[in-house]
Design a protein around this motif. Sequence first.
Motif, PDB file in Angstrom:
ATOM      1  N   TYR A 126       0.793  -1.230   0.000  1.00 18.42           N
ATOM      2  CA  TYR A 126       0.000   0.000   0.000  1.00 18.42           C
ATOM      3  C   TYR A 126       0.825   1.280   0.000  1.00 18.42           C
ATOM      4  N   GLY A 127       2.067   1.234   0.453  1.00 16.10           N
ATOM      5  CA  GLY A 127       2.852   2.460   0.483  1.00 16.10           C
ATOM      6  C   GLY A 127       4.104   2.312   1.323  1.00 16.10           C
ATOM      7  N   PRO A 128       4.927   3.360   1.402  1.00 17.53           N
ATOM      8  CA  PRO A 128       6.164   3.328   2.189  1.00 17.53           C
ATOM      9  C   PRO A 128       5.893   3.007   3.659  1.00 17.53           C
ATOM     10  N   ASN A 129       6.745   2.182   4.219  1.00 19.63           N
ATOM     11  CA  ASN A 129       6.680   1.801   5.639  1.00 19.63           C
ATOM     12  C   ASN A 129       5.380   1.075   6.003  1.00 19.63           C
ATOM     13  N   TYR A 130       4.691   0.534   5.005  1.00 14.67           N
ATOM     14  CA  TYR A 130       3.508  -0.275   5.318  1.00 14.67           C
ATOM     15  C   TYR A 130       3.943  -1.673   5.763  1.00 14.67           C
ATOM     16  N   THR A 131       4.894  -2.258   5.038  1.00 13.41           N
ATOM     17  CA  THR A 131       5.413  -3.584   5.389  1.00 13.41           C
ATOM     18  C   THR A 131       6.929  -3.570   5.368  1.00 13.41           C
ATOM     19  N   TRP A 132       7.523  -4.037   6.469  1.00 14.10           N
ATOM     20  CA  TRP A 132       8.958  -4.257   6.511  1.00 14.10           C
ATOM     21  C   TRP A 132       9.214  -5.758   6.453  1.00 14.10           C
ATOM     22  N   HIS A 133      10.090  -6.166   5.564  1.00 14.32           N
ATOM     23  CA  HIS A 133      10.481  -7.569   5.450  1.00 14.32           C
ATOM     24  C   HIS A 133      11.839  -7.751   6.125  1.00 14.32           C
ATOM     25  N   ILE A 134      11.876  -8.641   7.088  1.00 14.10           N
ATOM     26  CA  ILE A 134      13.094  -8.840   7.883  1.00 14.10           C
ATOM     27  C   ILE A 134      13.531 -10.295   7.787  1.00 14.10           C
ATOM     28  N   ASP A 135      14.813 -10.507   7.544  1.00 11.97           N
ATOM     29  CA  ASP A 135      15.326 -11.872   7.437  1.00 11.97           C
ATOM     30  C   ASP A 135      16.772 -11.907   7.910  1.00 11.97           C
ATOM     31  N   SER A 136      17.222 -13.110   8.262  1.00  7.00           N
ATOM     32  CA  SER A 136      18.583 -13.296   8.758  1.00  7.00           C
ATOM     33  C   SER A 136      19.284 -14.393   7.972  1.00  7.00           C
ATOM     34  N   ASN A 137      20.603 -14.349   7.992  1.00 10.25           N
ATOM     35  CA  ASN A 137      21.421 -15.376   7.372  1.00 10.25           C
ATOM     36  C   ASN A 137      22.506 -15.768   8.366  1.00 10.25           C
ATOM     37  N   ILE A 189       3.048  -3.438   9.269  1.00  8.92           N
ATOM     38  CA  ILE A 189       3.239  -4.884   9.279  1.00  8.92           C
ATOM     39  C   ILE A 189       4.729  -5.203   9.262  1.00  8.92           C
ATOM     40  N   VAL A 190       5.126  -6.165  10.080  1.00  5.49           N
ATOM     41  CA  VAL A 190       6.469  -6.735  10.017  1.00  5.49           C
ATOM     42  C   VAL A 190       6.327  -8.173   9.543  1.00  5.49           C
ATOM     43  N   ARG A 191       7.068  -8.506   8.499  1.00  5.14           N
ATOM     44  CA  ARG A 191       6.987  -9.861   7.953  1.00  5.14           C
ATOM     45  C   ARG A 191       8.334 -10.548   8.094  1.00  5.14           C
ATOM     46  N   THR A 192       8.342 -11.717   8.749  1.00  3.12           N
ATOM     47  CA  THR A 192       9.561 -12.499   8.959  1.00  3.12           C
ATOM     48  C   THR A 192       9.241 -13.969   8.722  1.00  3.12           C
ATOM     49  N   ASP A 193      10.259 -14.819   8.864  1.00  3.76           N
ATOM     50  CA  ASP A 193       9.985 -16.246   8.889  1.00  3.76           C
ATOM     51  C   ASP A 193       9.597 -16.635  10.313  1.00  3.76           C
ATOM     52  N   GLN A 213      -6.198   1.364  15.891  1.00  2.00           N
ATOM     53  CA  GLN A 213      -7.579   0.948  15.714  1.00  2.00           C
ATOM     54  C   GLN A 213      -7.833   0.241  14.377  1.00  2.00           C
ATOM     55  N   ASP A 214      -6.821   0.109  13.528  1.00  2.00           N
ATOM     56  CA  ASP A 214      -7.028  -0.537  12.231  1.00  2.00           C
ATOM     57  C   ASP A 214      -6.970  -2.057  12.371  1.00  2.00           C
ATOM     58  N   ASN A 215      -7.139  -2.754  11.256  1.00  5.68           N
ATOM     59  CA  ASN A 215      -7.188  -4.219  11.285  1.00  5.68           C
ATOM     60  C   ASN A 215      -5.810  -4.852  11.430  1.00  5.68           C
ATOM     61  N   ARG A 216      -4.771  -4.049  11.523  1.00  5.43           N
ATOM     62  CA  ARG A 216      -3.422  -4.561  11.728  1.00  5.43           C
ATOM     63  C   ARG A 216      -2.865  -4.156  13.086  1.00  5.43           C
ATOM     64  N   ALA A 217      -3.739  -3.972  14.036  1.00  6.91           N
ATOM     65  CA  ALA A 217      -3.309  -3.582  15.386  1.00  6.91           C
ATOM     66  C   ALA A 217      -2.854  -4.818  16.167  1.00  6.91           C
ATOM     67  N   GLY A 218      -1.971  -4.600  17.121  1.00  4.36           N
ATOM     68  CA  GLY A 218      -1.536  -5.672  18.019  1.00  4.36           C
ATOM     69  C   GLY A 218      -0.862  -6.816  17.286  1.00  4.36           C
ATOM     70  N   ASN A 219      -1.284  -8.038  17.619  1.00 11.44           N
ATOM     71  CA  ASN A 219      -0.673  -9.241  17.035  1.00 11.44           C
ATOM     72  C   ASN A 219      -0.915  -9.357  15.538  1.00 11.44           C
ATOM     73  N   ASN A 220      -1.915  -8.663  15.010  1.00 12.08           N
ATOM     74  CA  ASN A 220      -2.184  -8.720  13.577  1.00 12.08           C
ATOM     75  C   ASN A 220      -1.148  -7.953  12.763  1.00 12.08           C
ATOM     76  N   SER A 221      -0.241  -7.245  13.430  1.00  8.33           N
ATOM     77  CA  SER A 221       0.783  -6.487  12.723  1.00  8.33           C
ATOM     78  C   SER A 221       2.010  -7.317  12.410  1.00  8.33           C
ATOM     79  N   VAL A 222       1.954  -8.626  12.723  1.00  8.35           N
ATOM     80  CA  VAL A 222       3.068  -9.536  12.462  1.00  8.35           C
ATOM     81  C   VAL A 222       2.613 -10.619  11.497  1.00  8.35           C
ATOM     82  N   MET A 223       3.405 -10.858  10.469  1.00 11.48           N
ATOM     83  CA  MET A 223       3.127 -11.919   9.496  1.00 11.48           C
ATOM     84  C   MET A 223       4.330 -12.828   9.367  1.00 11.48           C
ATOM     85  N   CYS A 224       4.079 -14.137   9.232  1.00 12.09           N
ATOM     86  CA  CYS A 224       5.149 -15.122   9.057  1.00 12.09           C
ATOM     87  C   CYS A 224       4.906 -15.930   7.786  1.00 12.09           C
TER      88      CYS A 224
END
Length: 224
Positions: A126-137, A189-193, A213-224
């Motif tokens: 949807y736009g800048p800083n909407y989703t951050w993708h984080i990963d490690s090696n 949203i933060v998206r990780t493995d 108050q949006d639908n990505r509040a709290g635990n819904n702001s994390v995606m795996c």
Amino acid sequence: MADILDIDTLLRFYFRLNVSQKYMLELLAYKHQIVISRRTLQRKLKNIELYRKKNKTDLIQVTAFLQKQMEKSGCLHGYRWMYTKCCIEGLVVDRESVRVLLQIIDPDGVELRKSRRLRRRIYFNYGPNYTWHIDSNDKLKPFGIFINGCVDGFSRHIIRLQASGGGMARSIAYYFIEAVKCRKGCPRIVRTDMGVENTVLHKMQAFLRRSHQDNRAGNNSVMC
């Protein structure tokens, strides 16, 4: 030495992650300093009613879960990954059942995966800083180094990329907070493995988004 309640909690946790009994004994010994025999482990698993072949989840419930996961990922994930997701969700099912169910409910996806051809996916943000993708090696872990990076999903801008020699979970959490401070706000949203090293980061993101108050509040702001 941990008390019985702590041991039972650990056993439930590792059982849910589908850890074998041999590896479970090693984790208890080296990570928690709890040394028990295999026979004792089997008795404890029996006492708290953790069985691999008994009390299996109804296949209708498993099918509904698989269909829900397919709505998120399409036909990208094979039966091994879907089986792991079932275990993490707490569903008691064997790998063969998951494989057969996927053949029934997603035959086209099974054929596509058999072809072993890369397919370009459609990605929408949807736009800048909407989703951050984080990963490690951790390929350099034998040398005491691990690499962690964060990318903005909309602009592909590299928010951070660091190599660290400290504890992985602690360093990831520290880098995340530093990025939030630098940008004066967290992403929606933060998206990780699903690696255990991201557990602290997930809790921090959920805390930062707890009052929204949006639908990505709290635990819904994390995606795996």
